[in-house]
Design an enzyme around this catalytic site. Structure first.
Site, mmCIF file in Angstrom:
data_model
loop_
_atom_site.group_PDB
_atom_site.id
_atom_site.type_symbol
_atom_site.label_atom_id
_atom_site.label_comp_id
_atom_site.label_asym_id
_atom_site.label_seq_id
_atom_site.Cartn_x
_atom_site.Cartn_y
_atom_site.Cartn_z
ATOM 1 N N ASP A 9 0.923 -1.286 0.231
ATOM 2 C CA ASP A 9 -0.043 -0.108 0.067
ATOM 3 C C ASP A 9 0.938 1.177 0.185
ATOM 4 O O ASP A 9 1.946 1.437 0.655
ATOM 5 C CB ASP A 9 -0.789 0.039 1.226
ATOM 6 C CG ASP A 9 -1.889 1.000 1.322
ATOM 7 O OD1 ASP A 9 -2.857 0.880 0.283
ATOM 8 O OD2 ASP A 9 -1.901 1.925 2.119
ATOM 9 N N GLU A 37 2.131 -0.168 -5.062
ATOM 10 C CA GLU A 37 1.055 0.805 -5.382
ATOM 11 C C GLU A 37 1.932 2.085 -5.462
ATOM 12 O O GLU A 37 2.304 2.517 -4.399
ATOM 13 C CB GLU A 37 -0.032 0.832 -4.251
ATOM 14 C CG GLU A 37 -1.170 1.784 -4.761
ATOM 15 C CD GLU A 37 -1.885 2.351 -3.798
ATOM 16 O OE1 GLU A 37 -3.245 2.906 -3.982
ATOM 17 O OE2 GLU A 37 -1.436 2.496 -2.490
HETATM 18 C C1 NOJ Z 1 -4.324 2.889 -1.177
HETATM 19 C C2 NOJ Z 1 -5.378 1.932 -0.682
HETATM 20 O O1 NOJ Z 1 -5.850 1.234 -2.151
HETATM 21 C C3 NOJ Z 1 -6.589 2.629 -0.375
HETATM 22 O O2 NOJ Z 1 -7.864 1.979 -0.206
HETATM 23 C C4 NOJ Z 1 -6.503 3.311 1.003
HETATM 24 O O3 NOJ Z 1 -7.532 3.952 1.302
HETATM 25 C C5 NOJ Z 1 -4.992 3.970 0.998
HETATM 26 N N1 NOJ Z 1 -3.924 3.416 0.351
HETATM 27 C C6 NOJ Z 1 -4.587 4.157 2.457
HETATM 28 O O4 NOJ Z 1 -4.238 3.031 2.941
#
Ligand code: NOJ
Length: 539
Positions: free
Chosen positions: A206, A260
Site C-alpha cells: 500500500d 502501489e
Molecule cells: C491505497 C489503498 O488502495 C486505499 O484504499 C487506501 O485508502 C489508502 N491506500 C490508504 O491506505
C-alpha cells in the site's frame, strides 16, 4: 514457472483482486468474509486466473475499510480467523491459485497498541518516536506543524489531547509510522516472515512510495512543481525494499512484491523495480488513459520502454477498489481516470462503456506482462452512483466535507445469483443486508445469469483467460505494432498472434488473418465493430 515461457510465474500472471468485504458473505452478516471466499475459490479457478490479491484482512476498526491496521498478524473477526486464513491459503494452492496479501506499511490504525502506547506515554517519550509527533506552530502550538494535506481532505495533522500533533497522510485514524526508527523496520520484517511462513506468495504494498519522509518536514507550498513532495519517493525507501526482497527471496516460494505507486514519473517508477527491489508495480498510467488510440499507444510504448530499463515486466490494470469502475468511466464524456471523478458525477452511456470495457479487457490481456482484474469487472459491473448519502462509508465523504462521494460505488457487494438483493452474496436466511445496497438492475449481471451465455462479459473473460493460457505468444515477451488507422491499435505478439482494437465509431476491415480466436463484440460483415477488439491467429 509458466508452462509457456521459461520465466517466473509473476512475469505473466493474471491476478484477481479480491476485496474481501464485498466478494462473498459466508456467515450472513452482510459483509464478505473468508468463509464466503473459500466457497467461491472454484469460481476463480474456473475463471482462469493465476493468483488472487486480497485487500487487507487484518484486525482493524475499519475506519478506512481495513487499510487502518491494528494487528498485522491476525485476521479481523469480521472476516474470520487466522486458522481460516491458513486454510484459505492451502485451499487456494490446491486449486493452483497463488495468494498475494496486502501489506500497509505507511500507516497503522490509531487502535494499534504501539500508537495507543505512544499517545499514553506523552511528548518526548520513546514510544512517540515510532510515529511523527511534533509540537504545533502558532503562539500556543494551535497550528499544524506544516502545511501538508491528507489525501482524504483536510490537514495531514491531528492534535492529541496533550497538545502535540501527529502526522497522517490519510485519515486521522491512520497515523504514519516513522520508518527512520529501527523498531518499525524490524516489526515489518517480522510481519513479512509471519505471512511467508504461512505460505503466501507475495505482497501488494500500500502507498509504497510514502514510507520515508523528508525528516525536516518542510512546507510544501514553497516547493517548485518539479521538486519531489517531501512525503513520498524519498531515496531511503529503496533500502527498505532491498531488505524486504532479501527476506522474500530466502523463502522457497520466493515471495513477490507489487507496489502501489501512483505519482511517479515513469523513470522514477522503474527505480522501484530494479532487480533487487520490487518485482512489479501497478500501471496506473494505463488505468488513467482516456479512450483514445494514440494515448493508449503512447502509454504502452512508454510502459514497455521504461520497464525494459530494469528488466521488469509491465502490469496492465483497468480498475481497483479506489477508482470508478471502467465500464462507467469509458461511457462518460471524459474517459480518463481522475481522483476527482467522485466529486461531480457525470452521466455515463453504459452500453458504450461496457463495449469499451470488453474491448479493453482483450487489449490488456494481450499486452506483454502480467494483468490485474478487479473483482466484478469480469461481470461488467458498473459503478453504483446512487448510494444514499446516509449509507456512504468511505472516509473521503466525511473528510471532504461531503463534497467527494468517495469510492463506495466500486465496492458494492458482488451479485452471484438470483433475481433480487443480496443476489447470493449472503447465504439464505442472512441476518443483515449487504453492507452497501446492490442495484435492482444487477439480476442480469449476476455470475449465474451470465454463465453459459456466450454474449456475456463473464464468458468473454473466461474464454480470453483460457486462450491466454494456451496461446504460446501471450504473456511475457515483446510486442510489434502493425500498420493501422488513427482510431485503431493493431499489434502482433510472437509468431502467430495479433490483436486489433477499434477505438473509433466506424467498423474497420479485418486485417489478414488465419482465423479469429475471439472478439469482444460480433464482427459486422467481416469488419471489427466500433469500440471492440479482436484476437487473431495470423501466419
Ligand atoms: C491505497 C489503498 O488502495 C486505499 O484504499 C487506501 O485508502 C489508502 N491506500 C490508504 O491506505
Amino acid at each position: 514457472m509458466s508452462a509457456r515461457h521459461d520465466s517466473p510465474w509473476w512475469r505473466d500472471a493474471v491476478i484477481y483482486q479480491v476485496y474481501p468485504r464485498s466478494f462473498a458473505d459466508g456467515n450472513g452478516d452482510g459483509v464478505g468474509d473468508l468463509a464466503g471466499l473459500r466457497e467461491r475459490l472454484p469460481y476463480l479457478r474456473d475463471l482462469g486466473v493465476d493468483a488472487i490479491w486480497l485487500s487487507p484482512w487484518y484486525v482493524s476498526p475499519m475506519a478506512d475499510a481495513g487499510y487502518d491496521v491494528a494487528d498485522y498478524r491476525d485476521i479481523d473477526p469480521l472476516f474470520g480467523t487466522l486458522v481460516e486464513a491458513e486454510e484459505l491459503i492451502a485451499q487456494a494452492h490446491a486449486h493452483r491459485l497463488r495468494v498475494i496479501v496486502d501489506i500497509v506499511p505507511n500507516h497503522c490504525s490509531d487502535a494499534h497498541p504501539r500508537f495507543r502506547a505512544a499517545l499514553a506515554a506523552g511528548p518526548g517519550s520513546p514510544e512517540r518516536e515510532l510515529f511523527w509527533f511534533r509540537p504545533g506552530r502558532g503562539e500556543h502550538g494551535e497550528l499544524p506543524p506544516n502545511d501538508w494535506g491528507s489525501h482524504f481532505g483536510g490537514p495531514a495533522w491531528t492534535r492529541a489531547a496533550d497538545g502535540e500533533w501527529f502526522l497522517h497522510m490519510f485519515a486521522p485514524e491512520q497515523p504514519d509510522w516513522n520508518w527512520d526508527h529501527p523498531a518499525v523496520r524490524e516489526d515489518f520484517q517480522v510481519t513479512l516472515r509471519f505471512w511467508l511462513d504461512r505460505g503466501v506468495d507475495g505482497f501488494r504494498i500500500d502507498v509504497a512510495d510514502h514510507l520515508v519522509k523528508d525528516p525536516a518536514l518542510p512546507d510544501a507550498a514553497g516547493l517548485g512543481p518539479d521538486v519531489i513532495r517531501p512525503w513520498r519517493d524519498q531515496e531511503g525507501v529503496h533500502e527498505i525494499y532491498r531488505e524486504w526482497r532479501k527476506i522474500a527471496d530466502s523463502y522457497p516460494q520466493r515471495g513477490v512484491f507489487v507496489g502501489e505507486l501512483w505519482d511517479e514519473d515513469p523513470v522514477r517508477f522503474t527505480r522501484y523495480l530494479r532487480p533487487d527491489e520490487l518485482h512489479t508495480g501497478f500501471n496506473f498510467p494505463f488505468l488513467s488513459c482516456p479512450w483514445d488510440a494514440a494515448a493508449f499507444r503512447d502509454v504502452v510504448d512508454r510502459t514497455l520502454a521504461t520497464h525494459a530499463l530494469v528488466g521488469a515486466p509491465a502490469t496492465w490494470v483497468l480498475s481497483n477498489h479506489d477508482v470508478v469502475r471502467h465500464a462507467t468511466r469509458y461511457g462518460r464524456a471524459h474517459t480518463a481516470h481522475s481522483f476527482d471523478d467522485a466529486k461531480h458525477v457525470e452521466p455515463s452511456d453504459l452500453a458504450l462503456g461496457t463495449r469499451r470495457a470488453r474491448a479493453a479487457a482483450l487489449l490488456s490481456l494481450a499486452l506483454p506482462g502480467s494483468a490485474y482484474l478487479y473483482q466484478g469487472e469480469e461481470l461488467g459491473l458498473p459503478e453504483v452512483e446512487d448510494i444514499p448519502d446516509a449509507l456512504l462509508q468511505d472516509p473521503r465523504w466525511l473528510r471532504s466535507g461531503f463534497t467527494d462521494r468517495g469510492r463506495d460505488g466500486c465496492r458494492v457487494p458482488l451479485p452471484w445469483s438470483g433475481d433480487a438483493a443480496p443476489y447470493g452474496f449472503s447465504p439464505p436466511g442472512a441476518t443483515a443486508p449487504p453492507w452497501l445496497p446492490q442495484p435492482a438492475s444487477w439480476a442480469r449481471l449476476s455470475a449465474a445469469a451470465q454463465t453459459g451465455d456466450r454474449r456475456s462479459t463473464l464468458e468473454l473473460y473466461r474464454r480470453a483467460l483460457h486462450l491466454r493460457r494456451t496461446e504460446p505468444d501471450l504473456g511475457d515477451g515483446t510486442l510489434t505494432w502493425l500498420p493501422s488507422d488513427g482510431d485503431v491499435l493493431h499489434f502482433r505478439r510472437g509468431d502467430g498472434f495479433a490483436c486489433l482494437v477499434n477505438l473509433g465509431d466506424r467498423a474497420v476491415p479485418l486485417p489478414p488473418y488465419e482465423y479469429v480466436l475471439l472478439t469482444s463484440d460480433p464482427l459486422e460483415d467481416l469488419k471489427v465493430a466500433p469500440h471492440s477488439a479482436v484476437w487473431l491467429r495470423v501466419a
